[in-house]
Each structure stands twice: as C-alpha cells, then as structure tokens.
Design a protein around this motif. Sequence first.
Motif, PDB file in Angstrom:
ATOM      1  N   LEU A  43       0.829  -1.209   0.000  1.00 16.95           N
ATOM      2  CA  LEU A  43       0.000   0.000   0.000  1.00 16.95           C
ATOM      3  C   LEU A  43       0.860   1.254   0.000  1.00 16.95           C
ATOM      4  CD1 LEU A  43      -2.838  -1.033   2.461  1.00 16.95           C
ATOM      5  CD2 LEU A  43      -3.049  -0.614   0.004  1.00 16.95           C
ATOM      6  N   PHE A  44       1.893   1.258   0.810  1.00 22.15           N
ATOM      7  CA  PHE A  44       2.783   2.419   0.850  1.00 22.15           C
ATOM      8  C   PHE A  44       3.533   2.573  -0.480  1.00 22.15           C
ATOM      9  CE2 PHE A  44       6.735   4.631   1.980  1.00 22.15           C
ATOM     10  CZ  PHE A  44       6.191   5.811   2.454  1.00 22.15           C
ATOM     11  N   CYS A  51      -0.501   6.103  -6.810  1.00 24.94           N
ATOM     12  CA  CYS A  51      -1.879   5.688  -6.535  1.00 24.94           C
ATOM     13  C   CYS A  51      -2.364   6.355  -5.249  1.00 24.94           C
ATOM     14  CB  CYS A  51      -1.962   4.163  -6.362  1.00 24.94           C
ATOM     15  SG  CYS A  51      -1.481   3.248  -7.820  1.00 24.94           S
ATOM     16  N   GLY A  52      -3.621   6.714  -5.204  1.00 23.61           N
ATOM     17  CA  GLY A  52      -4.201   7.292  -3.989  1.00 23.61           C
ATOM     18  C   GLY A  52      -3.555   8.591  -3.576  1.00 23.61           C
ATOM     19  N   ARG A  53      -3.357   9.483  -4.522  1.00 23.88           N
ATOM     20  CA  ARG A  53      -2.666  10.746  -4.225  1.00 23.88           C
ATOM     21  C   ARG A  53      -3.398  11.611  -3.203  1.00 23.88           C
ATOM     22  NH1 ARG A  53      -0.751  12.034 -10.295  1.00 23.88           N
ATOM     23  NH2 ARG A  53       1.058  10.671 -10.247  1.00 23.88           N
ATOM     24  N   LEU A  60      -0.105   8.214   5.977  1.00 20.64           N
ATOM     25  CA  LEU A  60      -0.183   6.816   5.557  1.00 20.64           C
ATOM     26  C   LEU A  60       0.986   6.019   6.149  1.00 20.64           C
ATOM     27  CD1 LEU A  60      -1.774   4.787   3.825  1.00 20.64           C
ATOM     28  CD2 LEU A  60      -0.248   5.375   1.927  1.00 20.64           C
ATOM     29  N   ALA A  61       2.167   6.591   6.087  1.00 20.23           N
ATOM     30  CA  ALA A  61       3.344   5.920   6.652  1.00 20.23           C
ATOM     31  C   ALA A  61       3.185   5.726   8.160  1.00 20.23           C
ATOM     32  CB  ALA A  61       4.601   6.729   6.344  1.00 20.23           C
ATOM     33  N   ASP A 127      -1.370  15.051  -3.821  1.00 11.24           N
ATOM     34  CA  ASP A 127      -1.242  15.508  -5.212  1.00 11.24           C
ATOM     35  C   ASP A 127       0.190  15.732  -5.660  1.00 11.24           C
ATOM     36  OD1 ASP A 127      -3.986  15.397  -5.597  1.00 11.24           O
ATOM     37  OD2 ASP A 127      -4.250  17.440  -4.846  1.00 11.24           O
ATOM     38  N   VAL A 128       1.132  15.125  -4.975  1.00 12.70           N
ATOM     39  CA  VAL A 128       2.536  15.249  -5.367  1.00 12.70           C
ATOM     40  C   VAL A 128       3.067  13.859  -5.675  1.00 12.70           C
ATOM     41  CG1 VAL A 128       4.846  15.868  -4.576  1.00 12.70           C
ATOM     42  CG2 VAL A 128       2.905  17.303  -3.972  1.00 12.70           C
ATOM     43  N   THR A 129       3.684  13.717  -6.831  1.00 10.83           N
ATOM     44  CA  THR A 129       4.350  12.466  -7.156  1.00 10.83           C
ATOM     45  C   THR A 129       5.763  12.555  -6.591  1.00 10.83           C
ATOM     46  OG1 THR A 129       3.074  12.229  -9.174  1.00 10.83           O
ATOM     47  CG2 THR A 129       5.084  10.945  -9.019  1.00 10.83           C
ATOM     48  N   PRO A 130       6.133  11.620  -5.764  1.00 15.85           N
ATOM     49  CA  PRO A 130       7.494  11.657  -5.197  1.00 15.85           C
ATOM     50  C   PRO A 130       8.555  11.601  -6.299  1.00 15.85           C
ATOM     51  CG  PRO A 130       6.119  10.112  -3.999  1.00 15.85           C
ATOM     52  CD  PRO A 130       5.344  10.519  -5.221  1.00 15.85           C
TER      53      PRO A 130
END
Length: 158
Positions: A43-44, A51-53, A60-61, A127-130
């Motif tokens: 999931l993380f 996924c799931g932004r 979450l972590a 809303d940020v892609t790592p």
Amino acid sequence: MDWQAWLAATTVARAMRTDPWLYPIVETCHIFGFAVLVGAVALFDLRLLGCGRALPLRALAAHLLPWALGSLLLIVPAGLLMFSTQPGDFLANPAFLLKLALLLAAGVNAAAFHLGIWRRAAGWNTDVTPPWPARLHALLSLALWLGVIACGRLLAYV
C-alpha cells in the motif's frame, strides 16, 4: 554435533515435527504475518508510485509502519520455528536460499529508503508524485516482496 543437528534435536523442533497441529498453526501465523507486512508495504509503495494521491504520505506511513513492524513479531519467530524442524533441508533448498537473499535485499532497500530520500519527504503530501528515486525504491520493494512470496511458496516444490 553440529548446530543444525543440535537445532533439529531441540524439544521445540521435535514438537514441531511430531504434533499434527503445531506446524500448521505456526505456518498459518507466518503466512498471516507476511500478509500484514506485504500488504502494508505494498500500500505504501503504491502510494509512492502515484496511486491514492489524496492520501497524505506521512499520515499513511504513520499508520502502516507500525503494522509492518508489528507483523515481524509473528513472522520471525514462526519462521525460526519452522526452520528448526529441518535446518539442513532448508539450507539445501535453493528456493529458501533465494528467499533469504531477497529478504536481505528488501531490508536493505527499506533501510536505504528510510535513511535516505524519505528524510526529505516533508513536501510530498497530497497531489505530489514523489521524486524518481523514491519511486524506484517502491518498484524494487514490490518486486523483492513478490519474489519472497514466490520463493516461500516454492519451498515445497524445489
């Protein structure tokens, strides 16, 4: 007597081999622990991959990490108990050796992630892609855990 013979001769190892319910119960605990661990990790990792932004990464972590770490309280002792029943056979099984190598690689990958790029993750929330190194860790993590699961399943067939 070498350590493998000594381990296989312990009372616990003999009980694991002779009691008709003990080994299946311990194996079930091991599998359940792996389901919790890999579920939390997956999931993380999927969130790192985009996924799931809407889910904040830090929150979450904070939710998943205790589950992942807690699952080790099932996985490690159960794995050691199962190993104790036939250490020589396990160590001669290429699937088991590959599983151990993949576990080590997954641990190194997780440590590198948490001690490295994760320390700069304060701005990675919704809303940020790592950045790509984090996504690379996530892809590697998913692949390694899939390999660990496959090797664990293959133990009976190799």
